[in-house]
Design an enzyme around this catalytic site. Structure first.
Site: not given
Ligand code: HAS
Ligand code: HEM
Ligand code: CU
Length: 573
Positions: A238, A242, A389-391, A452-453
């Site tokens: 997790h 960050y 979510h994570f893309h 997924r996967r």
């Molecule tokens: Fe996540 C699964 C919960 C944030 C990445 N997350 C994943 C996985 C990845 C990932 C890679 O609780 C998959 C792992 C795997 O392969 O199994 N995630 C959260 C929560 C947050 C969160 C509570 N995740 C992230 C971030 C990631 C990331 C950041 C990568 C960089 N996530 C989960 C959970 C799972 C999970 C479960 C497991 C799911 C499962 O069942 O397997 C929080 O940190 C999110 C807080 C963020 C906010 C948004 C704040 C918004 C901001 C933008 C403001 C925009 C403005 C724009 C001001 C509350 C800061 C203004 C624009 C104008 C034009 C005016």
């Molecule tokens: C998995 C598409 C770019 C990180 C996947 C999956 C898809 C996908 C369809 C799900 C596969 C599955 O669950 O079977 C794409 C496309 C991209 C892109 C079209 C843009 C060209 C990225 C980037 C990142 C990323 C920029 C991170 C920097 C991952 C990760 C997984 C994943 C961590 C999970 C692999 C796993 O389940 O083991 N992607 N992706 N992808 N992608 Fe991407």
């Molecule tokens: Cu997490």
């Protein structure tokens, strides 16, 4: 002049021209290695998107030669994008920034040694990955068993990142000794807090890989305990998100306001957000394990509430980022409650990339809160919702921000002008559009129950998948893969043209876009607000983080140790 916050003192050697030049080269090496990894990883993504569009391309002869299976491709995609790209870029970025901010001379031999170590780790792990001997996905859950070279390479890479952490913390402490009573400048503060968080976070993975997986893959133990391994994995897994996000936040807080023509909101608030990430990032890993047996529900519940708590500093960031963008737009004559948005400098590809990255993160963050809720988790866990979510977190909030940073960082480091700024701008919009479409298609399919996967477009899965009648989200997902492919081609055309151009304009023409603050923290601790004073002792906060982790992981891990299961490895590919 250097954009530094502090003059060198007698006891601390400042950054001389030769060291700076070597540091710039090193930062370029880190960044270019990162973006090469991303280039390969991103070529595989569209194939997977086609899979989730119901189109199977993995039987084409050329692909059959290149990839042993869908899963070898998926492993390479996850490892190269999420682990290699991020770690290399961040290691360069979060060494360069504090060194410039403090204007102090680092030991460049050590810094280069670290880069070479990380690269050696990468090459070691690359061999089994490319030869289909470690098709264990980027989470490498046992009992799936890869070749030892994969785990050893990964361990070396993580160790190298900890060396960078050590160097930055060391430089910061040297600066503190030379400047007693001074407030740490904010860019350094954010970098040091992130590195210290990563040190606490990495402990789980280090123990898992060094104590469990390496000896097991070498055949020295008769099995490995999958539940304990997963728990240690998510201890790191997790907070690693960050470790990917906070370097982007550094840019949103410190540089984006200036690029947009405004100011950072408040240094005190910025420090509070990073102090909270340091303390609360790690003790939440069980939100990835709600479905795991033999973990008490009460502990899952506690990790859930801590997860909601660690969303707070992101909400603070949303407030600060919006405030500084509004400040910028109003300074440029923006009017109205929403209308000011139009006055942001949308012609600037670097700014646009980062603002679009933020917009994607509103949805990514909201989805994260859904995942974290124990009531919703069974609906979304292990479905296509999760890659959705994570893309839009790591794949856009982080990646698109780093792409945007490259548009000023490469000119800054090399003195070469950004080639084709209009193409750069186009690539950013294509990426954003592609990822939003991808997220829509994948979240939608996930809610319908698509796992997924899984190679849903092929063999046994295909009939079930076709029977689900998901024509619209499948079409959206497939189309998103094509859009993202175009985005990548445009982006890399700009990047390589810039890097390979021979013309050096002016090494000083692109300074670091450091922003002023509307509400600065002040120079001395004595004159600073209580918030600034209490957030200054980062080592003490690290200690608090460690205690909290032990409190919420100790009772989870102790019974697993007491009932350690020796499960033999499996090779399913
Ligand atoms: Fe996540 C699964 C919960 C944030 C990445 N997350 C994943 C996985 C990845 C990932 C890679 O609780 C998959 C792992 C795997 O392969 O199994 N995630 C959260 C929560 C947050 C969160 C509570 N995740 C992230 C971030 C990631 C990331 C950041 C990568 C960089 N996530 C989960 C959970 C799972 C999970 C479960 C497991 C799911 C499962 O069942 O397997 C929080 O940190 C999110 C807080 C963020 C906010 C948004 C704040 C918004 C901001 C933008 C403001 C925009 C403005 C724009 C001001 C509350 C800061 C203004 C624009 C104008 C034009 C005016
Ligand atoms: C998995 C598409 C770019 C990180 C996947 C999956 C898809 C996908 C369809 C799900 C596969 C599955 O669950 O079977 C794409 C496309 C991209 C892109 C079209 C843009 C060209 C990225 C980037 C990142 C990323 C920029 C991170 C920097 C991952 C990760 C997984 C994943 C961590 C999970 C692999 C796993 O389940 O083991 N992607 N992706 N992808 N992608 Fe991407
Ligand atoms: Cu997490």
């Amino acid at each position: 002049a250097l954009p530094s916050q502090s003059a060198p003192s007698a006891s601390l050697p400042g950054l001389d021209a030769a060291t700076l030049s070597s540091l710039k080269t090193l930062t370029q090496y880190y960044a270019v290695t990162a973006f090469i990894a991303l280039m390969i990883g991103v070529l595989l993504g569209p194939l997977q998107a086609l899979n989730y569009g119901g189109i199977n391309v993995y039987d084409y002869p050329l692909l059959k030669v290149l990839l042993g299976s869908y899963y070898q491709g998926l492993t390479l995609h996850g490892v190269l994008n999420a682990l290699v790209f991020t770690q290399f870029f961040i290691s360069g970025w979060m060494l360069y920034l504090p060194v410039r901010d403090l204007n102090i001379r680092p030991n460049m031999r050590f810094a280069w040694f670290t880069y070479l170590t990380m690269t050696a780790g990468l090459l070691t792990a690359a061999v089994p990955l490319l030869t289909n001997n470690a098709t264990v996905l980027y989470t490498f859950y046992p009992p799936l068993e890869g070749s030892p070279a994969f785990y050893i390479g990964a361990a070396i890479m993580v160790a190298a990142s900890l060396l960078v952490a050590g160097q930055v913390v060391w430089l910061w402490l040297a600066w503190k000794r030379a400047h007693p009573g001074r407030v740490t400048p904010v860019v350094t503060y954010m970098s040091v807090a992130t590195w210290l968080m990563w040190v606490v976070a990495a402990l789980g993975l280090v123990v898992e890989v060094v104590v469990m997986l390496i000896p097991w893959s070498l055949g020295l133990t008769r099995g490995v305990d999958p539940l304990l391994a997963r728990t240690l994995f998510w201890w790191t897994g997790h907070p690693i998100v960050y470790f990917w996000l906070l370097p982007a936040y550094i840019s949103w807080y410190a540089f984006l306001p200036r690029q947009a023509g405004g100011r950072m909101a408040s240094e005190g608030l910025t420090r509070l957000a990073f102090a909270m990430f340091l303390v609360f990032s790690v003790p939440v890993g069980l939100h990835h394990q709600y479905a795991d047996p033999n973990v008490q529900n009460s502990w899952k519940l506690i990790h859930m509430f801590l997860t909601f708590l660690v969303a707070v500093p992101s909400l603070l960031t949303a407030f600060s980022a919006a405030a500084s963008l509004e400040d910028a737009a109003r300074a440029r004559g923006g009017r109205g409650v929403i209308g000011w948005v139009r006055r942001l400098p949308w012609g600037n590809a670097s700014m646009t990339a980062q603002v679009l990255a933020m917009v994607s993160f509103i949805f990514g963050g909201a989805g994260g809160i859904v995942n974290a809720s124990m009531a919703f988790s069974p609906v979304v866990h292990n479905t296509a919702w999760i890659p959705g979510h994570f893309h839009i977190t790591v794949g856009t909030a982080t990646t698109l921000t780093f792409m945007g940073v490259m548009f000023w960082l490469v000119p800054h480091l090399t003195g070469k002008r950004l080639a084709a700024p209009r193409l750069a701008l186009a690539s950013v919009w294509w990426w954003f559009t592609g990822m939003m479409l991808f997220a829509l298609g994948m979240h939608w399919q996930g809610l319908a129950g698509v796992p997924r996967r899984v190679q849903v477009s092929a063999s046994a899965g295909q009939a079930v998948y076709d029977a689900m009648h998901l024509g619209v989200p499948k079409a959206i997902t497939a189309a998103s893969g094509v859009v993202l492919f175009v985005a990548a081609v445009l982006f890399y055309a700009v990047l390589w043209r810039t890097l390979l151009s021979r013309r050096v304009d002016d090494p000083e023409s692109t300074p670091i876009p450091t922003s002023e603050a509307m509400s600065p923290a002040g120079e001395t601790l004595a004159g600073a607000s209580p918030l600034v004073r209490r957030t200054e002792p980062l080592l003490a906060l690290t200690f608090v983080a460690l205690v909290l982790v032990i409190l919420v992981y100790g009772p989870v891990i102790a019974p697993m140790l007491a009932n350690y299961q020796f499960i033999p490895g499996q090779r399913l590919w």
